[in-house]
Design an enzyme around this catalytic site. Structure first.
Site, PDB file in Angstrom:
ATOM      1  CG  ASP A 208      -1.900   1.029   1.342  1.00 25.08           C
ATOM      2  OD1 ASP A 208      -2.811   0.975   0.512  1.00 25.08           O
ATOM      3  OD2 ASP A 208      -1.807   1.909   2.216  1.00 25.08           O
ATOM      4  CD  GLU A 270      -2.256   2.024  -3.576  1.00 25.41           C
ATOM      5  OE1 GLU A 270      -1.554   2.263  -2.584  1.00 25.41           O
ATOM      6  OE2 GLU A 270      -3.357   2.522  -3.729  1.00 25.41           O
TER       7      GLU A 270
HETATM    8  O1  TEU Z   1      -4.599   4.134  -1.594  1.00 22.97           O
HETATM    9  C1  TEU Z   1      -3.457   4.914  -1.893  1.00 22.97           C
HETATM   10  C2  TEU Z   1      -3.848   6.189  -2.483  1.00 22.97           C
HETATM   11  O2  TEU Z   1      -3.034   7.068  -2.627  1.00 22.97           O
HETATM   12  C3  TEU Z   1      -5.231   6.339  -2.991  1.00 22.97           C
HETATM   13  O3  TEU Z   1      -5.992   6.870  -1.927  1.00 22.97           O
HETATM   14  C4  TEU Z   1      -5.235   7.256  -4.181  1.00 22.97           C
HETATM   15  O4  TEU Z   1      -4.340   8.327  -3.958  1.00 22.97           O
HETATM   16  C5  TEU Z   1      -6.560   7.861  -4.379  1.00 22.97           C
HETATM   17  O5  TEU Z   1      -7.561   6.909  -4.130  1.00 22.97           O
HETATM   18  C6  TEU Z   1      -6.575   8.357  -5.817  1.00 22.97           C
HETATM   19  O6  TEU Z   1      -7.859   8.775  -6.159  1.00 22.97           O
HETATM   20  C7  TEU Z   1      -4.288   3.134  -0.624  1.00 22.97           C
HETATM   21  C8  TEU Z   1      -5.506   2.239  -0.441  1.00 22.97           C
HETATM   22  O7  TEU Z   1      -5.797   1.582  -1.670  1.00 22.97           O
HETATM   23  C9  TEU Z   1      -6.652   3.109   0.021  1.00 22.97           C
HETATM   24  O8  TEU Z   1      -7.840   2.320   0.162  1.00 22.97           O
HETATM   25  C10 TEU Z   1      -6.285   3.708   1.369  1.00 22.97           C
HETATM   26  O9  TEU Z   1      -7.314   4.611   1.749  1.00 22.97           O
HETATM   27  C11 TEU Z   1      -4.957   4.488   1.270  1.00 22.97           C
HETATM   28  O10 TEU Z   1      -3.931   3.764   0.598  1.00 22.97           O
HETATM   29  C12 TEU Z   1      -4.411   4.755   2.672  1.00 22.97           C
HETATM   30  O11 TEU Z   1      -3.985   3.539   3.228  1.00 22.97           O
END
Ligand code: TEU
Length: 546
Positions: A208, A270
């Site tokens: 993540d 990610e």
């Molecule tokens: O998401 C990483 C993140 O940066 C996303 O929130 C992205 O920037 C945004 O959705 C773009 O529109 C991860 C997880 O997938 C997310 O569910 C979490 O909220 C976030 O990290 C924090 O852990």
């Protein structure tokens, strides 16, 4: 020795544990529920599943706020349920990867509780990013960073003597304090967590916010919104909180740990990082195996946009001998069956709310089926998000009182939130909670239309989205699609996209008029029936014998 490199063109299915299958009727999905429905993944024909977090968490960000990295939250089950799920997946020939959330812990993590109860400058505080405030009484945040979910990226704490104290950094929710990755104790503990799950047999980790972890040491100001891309080239500077070169040291250490285990365990980044060359820096023989291609996910539905992002992604990854990884949906973005049904040019789908141009469900499903066949024929790995095999749309009319996602009120998701793509899956149309669980309990309300999308309304039905996905995955494996190179058909121009991969010619028609197939073309699979043989209507993808 080089193993099978199973990950180079694997199809991996994202299970969002809260919403896939509920075994005990509390309205929340759980690990035994997943185990009970693994045969669905075998029948669908995927290679692996990726589980979003199921660790102890106050659920401030649906489990991406982890309070204990080496345990299972009771709402999802016990550790032995995880062991059983891993074993049952392997017994079916499925690989299983889990989520790892290293950028931040939950504020409920014992480390953060210890930090709050400790002095400024103490080792406990040094596990996180605590700084004195600016201004006369330190009542200004240490810099001007905003948080991905809106508001300031800094939260002030009260010191033990009751006086207003230091500030801590949280790039996401205040309940998600960022860890200090310059601290060797943090690095050591995450290696312990890797080993904890690797010893239990997991086949790898989806990492993540892989582009976070290391921040520019001077925490220089950055007065731009920080969600989404890394702010490349703004003022000619790189964003000081994303994609710092030193983050690769962490992944080189992790790769050594994984490579010490049998069975080619993988790391998946990610990383919301652009351009493609910066993202390719995460995918190396001594770092990660895959990185989600979010530039592809965000690309508009046109021949030019698709050709450009596909070409650039393959070139950037090809330059470092890495596989490209394709994805269309996940638990953070508008489901592509709705997103692709929006009028071209609609602003970034996260901003969709009441009054915005609403997606056309018929057009959206049509484009989603075409996009999926296009994606599954591209060289590299592919990720499917739970429910896309049913053609599930976004639940666009979530009643306000049902909203759970903390980001509804904040920038980036302020008018939509992410609940709409997280609604529990419909399995049996006439059962309570459409078969999600044994009762009608469901943590998010399922719309009426979920009945028509249920698995038992599509299984065995020719032309259903589910049967299209099954056939596409079967053919992909049989024909060697996804491996090898892609060769563009130079004699085909916009609005038609055409290329050859794995002995198959793939053609997608983005234009309003039918595309005419060459005489004698042998059609292997189409995303929608061809009303007239030899003519491909708008928003249809066909696989032809090359
Ligand atoms: O998401 C990483 C993140 O940066 C996303 O929130 C992205 O920037 C945004 O959705 C773009 O529109 C991860 C997880 O997938 C997310 O569910 C979490 O909220 C976030 O990290 C924090 O852990």
């Amino acid at each position: 020795h080089k193993g099978s490199e199973w990950w180079r063109h694997a199809v991996i299915y994202q299970v969002y544990p809260r919403s896939w299958a509920d075994s005990d009727g509390d309205g929340l999905g759980d690990l035994p529920g997943i185990t009970g429905r693994l045969d669905h993944l075998v029948e669908l024909g995927v290679d692996a599943l990726w589980l979003s977090p199921f660790y102890p968490s106050p659920q401030a960000d649906a489990g991406y706020d982890v309070a204990d990295y080496r345990n299972v939250d009771p709402i999802f089950g016990q550790l032995e349920d995880a062991d059983k799920l891993i074993g049952e997946a392997h017994a079916r020939g499925l690989k299983l990867i889990v989520d790892l959330v290293p950028n931040h812990t939950s504020s409920a993590h014992e480390w953060f509780q210890e930090a709050l109860a400790s002095e400024p400058g103490s080792p406990a505080r040094n596990r996180y990013v605590f700084r004195d405030g600016k201004g006369a009484n330190g009542d200004q945040p240490p810099n001007d960073w905003s948080a991905v979910f809106g508001g300031s990226a800094w939260q002030r704490v009260t010191e033990l003597d009751g006086t207003p104290g230091q500030w801590y950094l949280h790039l996401f929710d205040p309940a998600q304090p960022d860890l200090n990755w310059d601290n060797p104790e943090i690095r050591a503990d995450f290696v312990k967590t890797l080993r904890f799950w690797l010893d239990r047999g997991v086949d790898g980790f989806r990492v993540d916010v892989a582009h976070g972890l290391i921040k520019q040491r001077d925490l220089a100001n950055w007065h731009y919104p920080i969600g989404g891309a890394t702010g490349d080239g703004v003022e000619g500077r790189r964003a000081p909180m994303w994609d710092q070169d030193e983050v690769h040291e962490v992944y080189r250490e992790w790769r050594q740990v994984l490579d010490s285990y049998e069975g080619e365990r993988i790391l998946v980044a990610e990383a919301w990082v652009q351009p493609a060359e910066r993202l390719a820096a995460y995918v190396r023989p001594d770092e990660m195996h895959q990185a989600f291609n979010f530039e592809y996910l965000e690309a508009h539905w046109s021949a030019a946009a698709q050709r450009s992002v596909i070409g650039r992604s393959l070139a950037a990854n090809g330059a470092v001998g890495a596989p490209t990884t394709w994805v269309l949906s996940n638990h953070d973005v508008l489901r592509h069956a709705s997103r692709l049904g929006l009028p071209i040019g609609t602003p970034r789908p996260d901003g969709i709310g009441i009054g915005d141009p609403q997606p056309d469900p018929v057009l959206g499903l049509r484009r989603a089926r075409a996009a999926t066949l296009l994606m599954l024929s591209l060289p590299g790995g592919a990720y499917l998000y739970q429910g896309e095999e049913l053609g599930l749309p976004e639940h666009m009319t979530m009643p306000d009182e049902a909203r759970q996602d903390p980001t509804w009120e904040r920038s980036g998701h302020e008018r939509r939130g992410r609940d709409g793509c997280r609604v529990p899956i419909p399995w049996e149309a006439d059962a309570p909670s459409y078969g999600f669980g044994p009762t009608d309990a469901s943590w998010l309300p399922q719309p009426e239309l979920w009945a028509e999308y249920a698995l038992d309304r599509q299984r065995g039905v020719p032309g259903s989205t589910y049967e299209l996905y099954r056939e596409a995955l079967r053919r992909r494996r049989e024909l060697g699609l996804g491996s090898g190179e892609l060769t563009w058909d130079a004699d085909v121009s916009d609005p038609v996209l055409s290329f050859v991969n794995g002995g198959v010619r793939v053609l997608t028609n983005f234009g309003p008029d039918d595309a005419v197939l060459p005489d004698g073309a042998e059609v292997i699979l189409t995303s929608h029936p061809l009303e007239t043989p030899g003519r491909v209507p708008s928003d249809v993808t066909v696989w032809l014998r090359a």
